[in-house]
Enzyme design. Structure first.
Site, PDB file in Angstrom:
ATOM      1  CG  ASP A 158      -1.888  -1.140   1.273  1.00  0.00           C
ATOM      2  OD1 ASP A 158      -2.209  -1.631   0.169  1.00  0.00           O
ATOM      3  OD2 ASP A 158      -2.293  -1.575   2.362  1.00  0.00           O
ATOM      4  CG  ASP A 187       0.185   5.952   6.281  1.00  0.00           C
ATOM      5  OD1 ASP A 187      -0.569   5.250   5.587  1.00  0.00           O
ATOM      6  OD2 ASP A 187       1.120   6.629   5.831  1.00  0.00           O
ATOM      7  CD  GLU A 194      -1.262  -1.188   6.838  1.00  0.00           C
ATOM      8  OE1 GLU A 194      -1.364  -0.052   7.321  1.00  0.00           O
ATOM      9  OE2 GLU A 194      -1.942  -1.617   5.911  1.00  0.00           O
ATOM     10  CD  GLU A 195       2.070   2.223   7.124  1.00  0.00           C
ATOM     11  OE1 GLU A 195       0.884   2.252   6.779  1.00  0.00           O
ATOM     12  OE2 GLU A 195       3.014   2.164   6.307  1.00  0.00           O
ATOM     13  CG  ASP A 206      -3.472  -0.218  10.153  1.00  0.00           C
ATOM     14  OD1 ASP A 206      -4.352  -0.577   9.353  1.00  0.00           O
ATOM     15  OD2 ASP A 206      -2.626   0.673   9.898  1.00  0.00           O
ATOM     16  CG  LEU A 260      -3.749   7.353  10.098  1.00  0.00           C
ATOM     17  CD1 LEU A 260      -4.323   7.611  11.483  1.00  0.00           C
ATOM     18  CD2 LEU A 260      -2.981   8.593   9.649  1.00  0.00           C
ATOM     19  CG  ASP A 261      -7.404   0.665   8.284  1.00  0.00           C
ATOM     20  OD1 ASP A 261      -6.756  -0.217   7.718  1.00  0.00           O
ATOM     21  OD2 ASP A 261      -8.569   0.977   7.952  1.00  0.00           O
ATOM     22  CD  GLU A 304      -5.579  -3.659   8.155  1.00  0.00           C
ATOM     23  OE1 GLU A 304      -5.994  -4.604   7.455  1.00  0.00           O
ATOM     24  OE2 GLU A 304      -5.145  -2.601   7.675  1.00  0.00           O
TER      25      GLU A 304
HETATM   26  P1  P6P Z   1     -11.172  -1.306  -1.031  1.00  0.00           P
HETATM   27  C1  P6P Z   1      -8.224   1.152   3.331  1.00  0.00           C
HETATM   28  O1  P6P Z   1      -7.268   1.196   2.293  1.00  0.00           O
HETATM   29  C2  P6P Z   1      -8.404  -0.297   3.722  1.00  0.00           C
HETATM   30  O2  P6P Z   1      -7.208  -0.857   4.146  1.00  0.00           O
HETATM   31  C3  P6P Z   1      -9.470  -0.414   4.815  1.00  0.00           C
HETATM   32  O3  P6P Z   1      -9.468   0.675   5.678  1.00  0.00           O
HETATM   33  C4  P6P Z   1     -10.759  -0.519   4.017  1.00  0.00           C
HETATM   34  O4  P6P Z   1     -11.769  -1.246   4.684  1.00  0.00           O
HETATM   35  C5  P6P Z   1     -10.312  -1.264   2.750  1.00  0.00           C
HETATM   36  O5  P6P Z   1      -8.906  -1.021   2.604  1.00  0.00           O
HETATM   37  C6  P6P Z   1     -11.017  -0.745   1.518  1.00  0.00           C
HETATM   38  O6  P6P Z   1     -10.546  -1.528   0.444  1.00  0.00           O
HETATM   39  O7  P6P Z   1     -10.580  -2.419  -1.867  1.00  0.00           O
HETATM   40  O8  P6P Z   1     -12.667  -1.441  -0.888  1.00  0.00           O
HETATM   41  O9  P6P Z   1     -10.745   0.083  -1.453  1.00  0.00           O
END
Ligand code: P6P
Length: 341
Positions: free
Chosen positions: A66, A72, A95-96, A117, A119-120, A281
């Site tokens: 990502d 983040d 995660e980072e 995580d 900053l999700d 997560e």
């Molecule tokens: P998609 C945000 O990037 C994330 O990690 C989560 O917070 C979120 O639920 C999901 O990905 C969204 O993924 O594929 O629907 O864009």
């Protein structure tokens, strides 16, 4: 006479929790308090992200591929620096961070493990959509000294606490140590998290579903059948459900926790093991939703029963209101589709 509303801060709630455990050393309470300080520092930057050069990309990707946003990266460093020297932890995983976050040699090693995580939902930062931080806490399994990867790779049912923060229209810290799920809203004027959601319980059934329907063509038939079922027009069963998908896990999860509903991120041809990460997560949120009376599975197996084999392992996830998740599982097993014909 209405009970006088007690002014309950997060700090005091943690202390009262400690007092209920006579043998407590204060180590666990200190750890939770340190996390609350770290998230206040993150909140301060999230709140002004649009005003300073902290938006935009850090021009690199993380272990999961990502794109890393500057915020983040800041959040990850803030948590690491706040947590690595207090003597509560033997190791961290984020995660980072590609590998383990080790506690520097000069600092005492503690008996807990923090996975997080920082900053999700960070892909939403520039659009000012709610984002969140997610935390899971385990006891270490190695005897002493620096923590190791096996201290992190534990099934979610071994967690001693989990928490998330949603940075949205207000900033709310929700945590569970196994004795109820409690939410605290940040009062910026005093810089304190105040109890606002005591003993949260998720409704047994909701009327909304959260899933990225853009991937419909890539799903297995059971999921397509379930989506078709909840969209049928049958008001006597509360159907059709409404679609609510923010694309920010913590925001979607928090809404379902409050109002009921189901959050789904299944496997698809692009994400053969799902997209969301099990350790830091899905498992912490599964811990919280189960303690609030809900359910979390990978469609077949209880999330909390799954032992991660690697730090950044992904998992499909169906979590939220118990009856909704069980209904989805029946469609995934093929049983419900047979019954509904
Ligand atoms: P998609 C945000 O990037 C994330 O990690 C989560 O917070 C979120 O639920 C999901 O990905 C969204 O993924 O594929 O629907 O864009």
């Amino acid at each position: 006479m209405a009970e006088k509303r007690r002014f309950m801060t997060l700090g005091r709630h943690i202390e009262e929790g400690e007092r209920e455990h006579p043998g407590a050393t204060g180590d666990f309470s200190g750890l939770l308090s340190d996390i609350s300080i770290a998230v206040k520092l993150i909140w301060r930057e999230v709140n002004k992200a649009g005003l300073i050069n902290i938006l935009g990309s850090a021009n690199r990707t993380n272990e999961s591929g990502d794109e890393v946003k500057k915020l983040d990266q800041f959040a990850n460093e803030t948590i690491r620096k706040a947590m690595d020297h207090q003597g509560h932890l033997c190791v961290m995983a984020s995660e980072e961070s590609n590998g383990l976050i080790k506690i520097p040699d000069r600092y005492q090693k503690g008996k807990y493990v923090l996975v997080f995580d920082p900053l999700d939902g960070s892909s939403n930062i520039d659009a000012n959509v709610s984002i969140g931080s997610i935390f899971g806490i385990f006891r270490r399994v190695t005897p002493s000294g620096p923590g190791a990867v096996e201290d992190c790779l534990q099934p979610g049912y071994k967690m001693v606490a989990a928490a998330y923060v949603i940075y949205g229209s207000s900033t709310i810290f929700v945590y569970c140590t196994g004795e109820g799920v409690h939410g605290f809203t940040l009062d910026p004027s005093v810089g304190e998290f105040l109890l606002s959601h005591k003993s949260m319980r998720i409704p047994k059934r909701g009327r909304t579903y959260s899933i990225n329907e853009g991937y419909y063509s890539r799903w297995e038939d059971g999921i397509k059948e379930y989506l078709r079922y909840i969209k049928e027009d049958d008001p006597s069963t509360g159907r059709p459900y409404s679609s609510r998908y923010i694309g920010s896990l913590v925001a979607d999860f928090h809404r379902n926790l409050l109002y009921g509903g189901i959050f789904m991120y299944p496997c698809d041809k692009l994400h053969p093991n799902g997209k969301l990460r099990l350790l830091y997560e899905v498992a912490p949120l599964a811990f919280i939703v189960e303690h609030a009376g809900g359910r979390a599975s990978d469609g077949v197996k209880r999330i909390l029963a799954t032992k991660p084999e690697s730090l950044h392992q992904r998992t499909p996830v169906f979590m939220g209101s118990e009856e909704d998740v069980m209904e989805a599982e029946r469609f995934l097993s093929g049983v419900a589709a047979f019954e509904s014909t």
